[in-house]
Design an enzyme around this catalytic site. Sequence first.
Site, PDB file in Angstrom:
ATOM      1  N   HIS A 260      -6.196   1.574   5.640  1.00  0.00           N
ATOM      2  CA  HIS A 260      -5.952   2.409   4.465  1.00  0.00           C
ATOM      3  C   HIS A 260      -6.808   3.676   4.624  1.00  0.00           C
ATOM      4  O   HIS A 260      -7.874   3.625   5.238  1.00  0.00           O
ATOM      5  CB  HIS A 260      -6.421   1.615   3.240  1.00  0.00           C
ATOM      6  CG  HIS A 260      -6.074   2.235   1.918  1.00  0.00           C
ATOM      7  ND1 HIS A 260      -6.810   3.258   1.367  1.00  0.00           N
ATOM      8  CD2 HIS A 260      -5.083   1.957   1.039  1.00  0.00           C
ATOM      9  CE1 HIS A 260      -6.289   3.580   0.190  1.00  0.00           C
ATOM     10  NE2 HIS A 260      -5.239   2.809  -0.029  1.00  0.00           N
TER      11      HIS A 260
ATOM     12  N   ASP B 162     -12.516  -4.778   4.974  1.00  0.00           N
ATOM     13  CA  ASP B 162     -11.879  -4.239   3.778  1.00  0.00           C
ATOM     14  C   ASP B 162     -10.971  -5.333   3.219  1.00  0.00           C
ATOM     15  O   ASP B 162      -9.888  -5.572   3.734  1.00  0.00           O
ATOM     16  CB  ASP B 162     -11.082  -2.979   4.150  1.00  0.00           C
ATOM     17  CG  ASP B 162     -10.216  -2.474   3.007  1.00  0.00           C
ATOM     18  OD1 ASP B 162     -10.170  -3.136   1.946  1.00  0.00           O
ATOM     19  OD2 ASP B 162      -9.575  -1.425   3.183  1.00  0.00           O
TER      20      ASP B 162
ATOM     21  N   GLN C 197      -6.875  -6.265  -0.076  1.00  0.00           N
ATOM     22  CA  GLN C 197      -5.612  -7.000  -0.170  1.00  0.00           C
ATOM     23  C   GLN C 197      -5.776  -8.473   0.170  1.00  0.00           C
ATOM     24  O   GLN C 197      -4.797  -9.223   0.130  1.00  0.00           O
ATOM     25  CB  GLN C 197      -4.569  -6.374   0.777  1.00  0.00           C
ATOM     26  CG  GLN C 197      -4.227  -4.939   0.467  1.00  0.00           C
ATOM     27  CD  GLN C 197      -3.460  -4.787  -0.827  1.00  0.00           C
ATOM     28  OE1 GLN C 197      -2.820  -5.730  -1.307  1.00  0.00           O
ATOM     29  NE2 GLN C 197      -3.510  -3.607  -1.417  1.00  0.00           N
TER      30      GLN C 197
ATOM     31  N   LYS D 110      -7.011  -5.079  -8.172  1.00  0.00           N
ATOM     32  CA  LYS D 110      -5.935  -5.721  -7.410  1.00  0.00           C
ATOM     33  C   LYS D 110      -5.995  -7.238  -7.547  1.00  0.00           C
ATOM     34  O   LYS D 110      -5.138  -7.953  -7.055  1.00  0.00           O
ATOM     35  CB  LYS D 110      -6.024  -5.328  -5.934  1.00  0.00           C
ATOM     36  CG  LYS D 110      -5.776  -3.837  -5.681  1.00  0.00           C
ATOM     37  CD  LYS D 110      -5.847  -3.521  -4.213  1.00  0.00           C
ATOM     38  CE  LYS D 110      -6.039  -2.058  -3.938  1.00  0.00           C
ATOM     39  NZ  LYS D 110      -4.798  -1.281  -4.089  1.00  0.00           N
TER      40      LYS D 110
ATOM     41  N   CYS E 263      -0.824   5.164   1.656  1.00  0.00           N
ATOM     42  CA  CYS E 263      -2.161   5.610   2.108  1.00  0.00           C
ATOM     43  C   CYS E 263      -2.476   5.116   3.514  1.00  0.00           C
ATOM     44  O   CYS E 263      -3.644   4.849   3.838  1.00  0.00           O
ATOM     45  CB  CYS E 263      -3.270   5.168   1.150  1.00  0.00           C
ATOM     46  SG  CYS E 263      -3.086   5.838  -0.497  1.00  0.00           S
TER      47      CYS E 263
HETATM   48  C1  LIG Z   1      -6.403  -2.199   2.195  1.00  0.00           C
HETATM   49  C2  LIG Z   1      -6.890  -1.282   1.131  1.00  0.00           C
HETATM   50  N1  LIG Z   1      -8.077  -0.684   1.270  1.00  0.00           N
HETATM   51  C3  LIG Z   1      -8.559   0.146   0.334  1.00  0.00           C
HETATM   52  C4  LIG Z   1      -7.858   0.428  -0.809  1.00  0.00           C
HETATM   53  C5  LIG Z   1      -8.447   1.365  -1.824  1.00  0.00           C
HETATM   54  O1  LIG Z   1      -8.723   0.681  -2.981  1.00  0.00           O
HETATM   55  P1  LIG Z   1      -9.183   1.446  -4.301  1.00  0.00           P
HETATM   56  O2  LIG Z   1      -8.214   2.566  -4.506  1.00  0.00           O
HETATM   57  O3  LIG Z   1      -9.095   0.411  -5.355  1.00  0.00           O
HETATM   58  O4  LIG Z   1     -10.566   1.935  -4.081  1.00  0.00           O
HETATM   59  C6  LIG Z   1      -6.626  -0.171  -0.994  1.00  0.00           C
HETATM   60  C7  LIG Z   1      -5.840   0.142  -2.201  1.00  0.00           C
HETATM   61  O5  LIG Z   1      -4.706   0.531  -2.176  1.00  0.00           O
HETATM   62  C8  LIG Z   1      -6.125  -1.042   0.009  1.00  0.00           C
HETATM   63  O6  LIG Z   1      -4.929  -1.614  -0.140  1.00  0.00           O
END
Ligand SMILES: Cc1ncc(COP(=O)(O)O)c(C=O)c1O
Lengths: 142, 419
Positions: B135, B212, B215, B238, B376
């Site tokens: 991401h 990370d 998900q 999430k 993203c």
């Molecule tokens: C794999 C992953 N990393 C990071 C993020 C970023 O999360 P947040 O926008 O809640 O900080 C997301 C959210 O879409 C994600 O799916």
Amino acid sequence: MTINEIQDTIIGEFSLFGDWMEKYEYIIELGKSLPLIDPAYKDEAHLIHGCQSQVWLHGEEEDGRIQFTADSDAVITKGIIALLIRVLNAQPATEIAHADLYFIDRIGLKEHLSPTRANGLASMVKQMKYDAIALNGKTKAS
Amino acid sequence: MAFREEIAVRSENRFDLESIRADFPILDRMVRGNPLVYLDNGASSQKPLQVIEAITEYYLGTHANVHRGVHTLSQEATDAFERARRTSQSFLNAGSAEEVIFTSGTTEAINLVANSFGLRFLGEGDEVLISGMEHHANIVPWQMICARTGATLNIIPVEDDGTISLEKYASLLTERTRIVSVVHVSNTLGTINPVGQMIRMAHERGIPVLLDGAQAVPHMKIDVRALDADFYVTSGHKMLGPTGTGLLYGKMEWLHKMEPYQGGGEMIERVTFEKTTYAPPPFKFEAGTPNIAGFIGLEAAMQYIQRIGYDAMRMQEEKILQYATERLSGIKGVRLIGTAPEKVSVISFIVDGAHPFDVGTILDQQGIAVRTGHHCTQPLMDRYCIPGTVRASFAFYNTIEEAEKLATSLERAISMLVA
Ligand SMILES: Cc1ncc(COP(=O)(O)O)c(C=O)c1O
């Protein structure tokens, strides 16, 4: 027909549809039948920024009236452009620049678009008006 | 097999889909004249009443600033807030509550580590290793810190089916690798990466690993100590919790070595104009008034998940994933992006001859909420040479009927869009 007469015609047409799926069907048909743009204009200079799908717009001036051609990689976007072109094409440049495109609200298009698409629509309208002003300026200057 | 069946029986007894759905009032909403089918859980999950009520009750009866006053409310608010930290600790199986830092989300957590770890341990010629399916939240902060420190960002390539090859990964772990930062579960592809092995391989070379888990936590039990992760980050919103909450687990040995990333109140031990000494972790990484109500809501979300149980959640999600995968891959013109053998309940797809935005728009007209675009993960889209995908991400409160509705609505969209 004037810009407003065409807008009223479109509002009338859309009032005949039962629901928004039918309206989208119509917009998609319009998108599919949008005349092709000269591929030479599908470049960075003709790309409209602010659209999530790619949109290219080209304007040409002829006797003080503006001819638009456009394309997009998304067919619904193409359909929306087709509606805009139908309203603004071959109209006098100053009329385009001052046009109040009330049909967008009246047919309920704005509320049925996602915010990103609504922004894209606003960018398209803005670009068409800019083109009209710029092209109009050119003839007067020459 | 027998074991799986046993879980199935046990879980089915506890898993009452109707009463679970009743906990999520928003699922009864109508959208454009159709019942809402919410399949954008990967972007953000919906919230159960238990979470909403925990926040409401906190504001109605307990709210005050934390860690400050001698008065009763402040004490109660502090107790509730710190209890949420202990709940988070046991939820992730962290070694101590002090290893859990409250952040505003995954994004802030990664920025914190990139800055606090990066400024301390990265220099000219050092390497940071991420994967090609990250991401943007796990790309951009590292790019920024690499630009400041002279380090290089290296990328583990993604295979056609959306997996990572451990061989290629091994070849990218070098003398100069200072940290590996990879996604546990891909938001775009659903791939569950072999993070246990990846961590072991990195640790053999003394390299720390950040996962990370944005998900992952919504779908599976995370045990940061069993994984032996050095850092584990996730977002509350999430996983049934409120927006603006996130967890950063960090091993204490690292947290001690890292400098704070933001300065302000709450994070200090003593301030003079000449010099400031910092509070010990976690507080030195939590400058300013935190999202108190948010973490009280997040605690309720974690308790909700624990009550339903990951086994039962996973069972329902697997059922839907299997059904939807078979159903969608049978539709002419649909191509699934991301077909890893180990996946969570995420299906990304493209439709031949139709733009993902158009597909998403027509699905929305039929009440179906999916995500369209690059999610993203633009480098990943470039890897597959596509502008974006349509992504359906299922939660345990979704139903097989909803998956079927997605399929029939998609068929309708395709018949409209593709001439
Ligand atoms: C794999 C992953 N990393 C990071 C993020 C970023 O999360 P947040 O926008 O809640 O900080 C997301 C959210 O879409 C994600 O799916």
